[in-house]
Design an enzyme around this catalytic site. Structure first.
Site, PDB file in Angstrom:
ATOM      1  N   LEU A 137      72.637  51.666  31.872  1.00  0.00           N
ATOM      2  CA  LEU A 137      72.859  51.974  30.458  1.00  0.00           C
ATOM      3  C   LEU A 137      73.012  50.689  29.649  1.00  0.00           C
ATOM      4  O   LEU A 137      73.733  49.767  30.053  1.00  0.00           O
ATOM      5  CB  LEU A 137      74.108  52.849  30.301  1.00  0.00           C
ATOM      6  CG  LEU A 137      74.090  54.206  31.022  1.00  0.00           C
ATOM      7  CD1 LEU A 137      75.358  54.985  30.710  1.00  0.00           C
ATOM      8  CD2 LEU A 137      72.855  55.009  30.646  1.00  0.00           C
ATOM      9  N   GLY A 185      77.536  53.694  40.594  1.00  0.00           N
ATOM     10  CA  GLY A 185      78.827  53.141  40.203  1.00  0.00           C
ATOM     11  C   GLY A 185      78.706  52.513  38.829  1.00  0.00           C
ATOM     12  O   GLY A 185      77.621  52.070  38.423  1.00  0.00           O
ATOM     13  N   GLY A 186      79.816  52.451  38.086  1.00  0.00           N
ATOM     14  CA  GLY A 186      79.761  51.897  36.741  1.00  0.00           C
ATOM     15  C   GLY A 186      78.777  52.675  35.890  1.00  0.00           C
ATOM     16  O   GLY A 186      78.838  53.900  35.801  1.00  0.00           O
ATOM     17  N   ASP A 187      77.837  51.955  35.260  1.00  0.00           N
ATOM     18  CA  ASP A 187      76.822  52.616  34.426  1.00  0.00           C
ATOM     19  C   ASP A 187      75.445  52.548  35.073  1.00  0.00           C
ATOM     20  O   ASP A 187      74.421  52.589  34.393  1.00  0.00           O
ATOM     21  CB  ASP A 187      76.784  51.972  33.036  1.00  0.00           C
ATOM     22  CG  ASP A 187      76.452  50.483  33.097  1.00  0.00           C
ATOM     23  OD1 ASP A 187      76.461  49.925  34.213  1.00  0.00           O
ATOM     24  OD2 ASP A 187      76.190  49.892  32.036  1.00  0.00           O
ATOM     25  N   GLU A 188      75.408  52.455  36.409  1.00  0.00           N
ATOM     26  CA  GLU A 188      74.145  52.382  37.142  1.00  0.00           C
ATOM     27  C   GLU A 188      73.860  53.708  37.849  1.00  0.00           C
ATOM     28  O   GLU A 188      74.745  54.288  38.492  1.00  0.00           O
ATOM     29  CB  GLU A 188      74.183  51.245  38.166  1.00  0.00           C
ATOM     30  CG  GLU A 188      74.267  49.865  37.534  1.00  0.00           C
ATOM     31  CD  GLU A 188      74.261  48.759  38.564  1.00  0.00           C
ATOM     32  OE1 GLU A 188      73.884  47.623  38.219  1.00  0.00           O
ATOM     33  OE2 GLU A 188      74.639  49.033  39.726  1.00  0.00           O
TER      34      GLU A 188
END
Length: 343
Positions: free
Chosen positions: A219, A259-262
């Protein structure tokens, strides 16, 4: 044999008028004739045994099949002169024995029937149900199918045990599903995680059939949203992005959060590159739509890197790495773009 009786008046009173004496010759021939007429065995002995003198008549058993009567015959002086022995079959005794034997046989037969009936009843009500219970539990243990259930019938202890086992299986199944979700799904977005992604990719590469596009999504501007509105807002945005993208998937496709925005997306339902690009553009449009989070519209874009199986390799880790490299090229090119891995 000689017998004497006094001669009396018909009233049997008064002095004796004389003595009536009569006799009958009794020898072996007469005894045999008597035996034939009476239907039993008789014998005459002229010398009574000393032990037989005590009683003029007595009865004893010869064996279990015969009974013997002994009569001491006295002479005119009252002394023992001969012994008449009569032997007959113990008919009543033998019939009694036969009746007892028949009763015992009947009792044994009835007992055997009752035992047989009890066995079948126990087999139907207890043994067969326990065997079925054991076989089902063995099957569940060997197949690891916690969705299977044992047959629970009856309101007795075995039926209660079967119901308790089914309850335990339901609890174990729910716990297994919970562990599976924890192991294979992201706790925030409930999307498949990296572990499930690798299993799916491993299945695809082992089949060696068809083609699959591996899309690596990152993102754009997500860090700024986190910094501006807080991590709670960022988490809600990730959840909404996941929901929106899932609506674009077809059967056999997969959308995972690393994980995170991946994120990683696997697309298999495309015939050519033009059709694949149509799907990629649809994902970009879906993610770029404003999302309402905490009463405000939040917008992010996405950079996508694409690797192709089997064109860019057959190793799952290698395919993800190549898609990641293509994604970074898209970001460097201006973001909100896609790029294919270049050979």
């Amino acid at each position: 044999m000689v017998s004497a009786q006094p001669i009396l008046k018909s009233s049997e009173q008064g002095p004796s008028r004389g003595t009536l004496i009569f006799g009958k010759k009794l020898d072996d021939a007469q005894v045999r004739k008597l035996s034939k007429i009476a239907g039993f065995s008789a014998s005459l002995s002229s010398k009574p045994k000393p032990s037989e003198n005590a009683s003029p008549f007595r009865v004893k058993t010869s064996n279990e099949h015969a009974i013997k009567g002994i009569l001491i015959l006295n002479d005119l002086n009252g002394d023992p002169a001969a012994t008449l022995s009569v032997q007959s079959k113990r008919i009543i005794y033998q019939k009694g024995q036969q009746a007892i034997f028949a009763f015992l046989i009947t009792l044994l037969a009835v007992g055997a029937i009752l035992l047989l009936a009890l066995y079948f009843a126990l087999d139907h009500l207890v043994v067969s149900r326990i065997v079925t219970l054991i076989e089902t539990i063995r099957y569940i243990r060997q197949s690891d199918r916690l969705s299977a259930r044992v047959l629970a019938r009856g309101k007795d202890e075995i039926g209660g045990l079967a119901k308790e086992i089914n309850g335990m299986l339901s609890s174990l199944q729910a716990y297994q599903q919970q562990l599976s979700r924890q192991a294979f799904y992201d706790p925030l977005t409930h999307l498949p995680n990296r572990l499930l992604l690798m299993q799916k990719l491993d299945e695809i590469t082992k089949k060696q059939d068809g083609h699959t596009a591996i899309l690596f999504l990152d993102l754009d501007g997500f860090k700024e949203i986190n910094d501006t509105y807080g991590h709670a807002c960022g988490d809600m945005l990730l959840v909404e992005v996941g929901r929106n993208v899932l609506r674009q998937l077809e059967e056999g496709d997969l959308f995972c959060r690393l994980g995170g925005d991946e994120f990683i997306m696997l697309l298999s339902n495309w015939a050519n590159r033009t059709e694949l690009l149509g799907k990629v553009h649809a994902v970009i449009r879906e993610i770029s739509r404003p999302v309402e989070v905490e009463s405000r519209d939040v917008t992010v874009t996405v950079s996508i890197g694409i690797s192709l199986y089997p064109d860019n390799g057959t190793d799952p880790e290698e395919l993800i790495q190549k898609a990641d490299e293509a994604m970074y090229r898209a970001k460097r090119a201006g973001k909100n773009l896609y790029d294919f891995y270049a050979f």
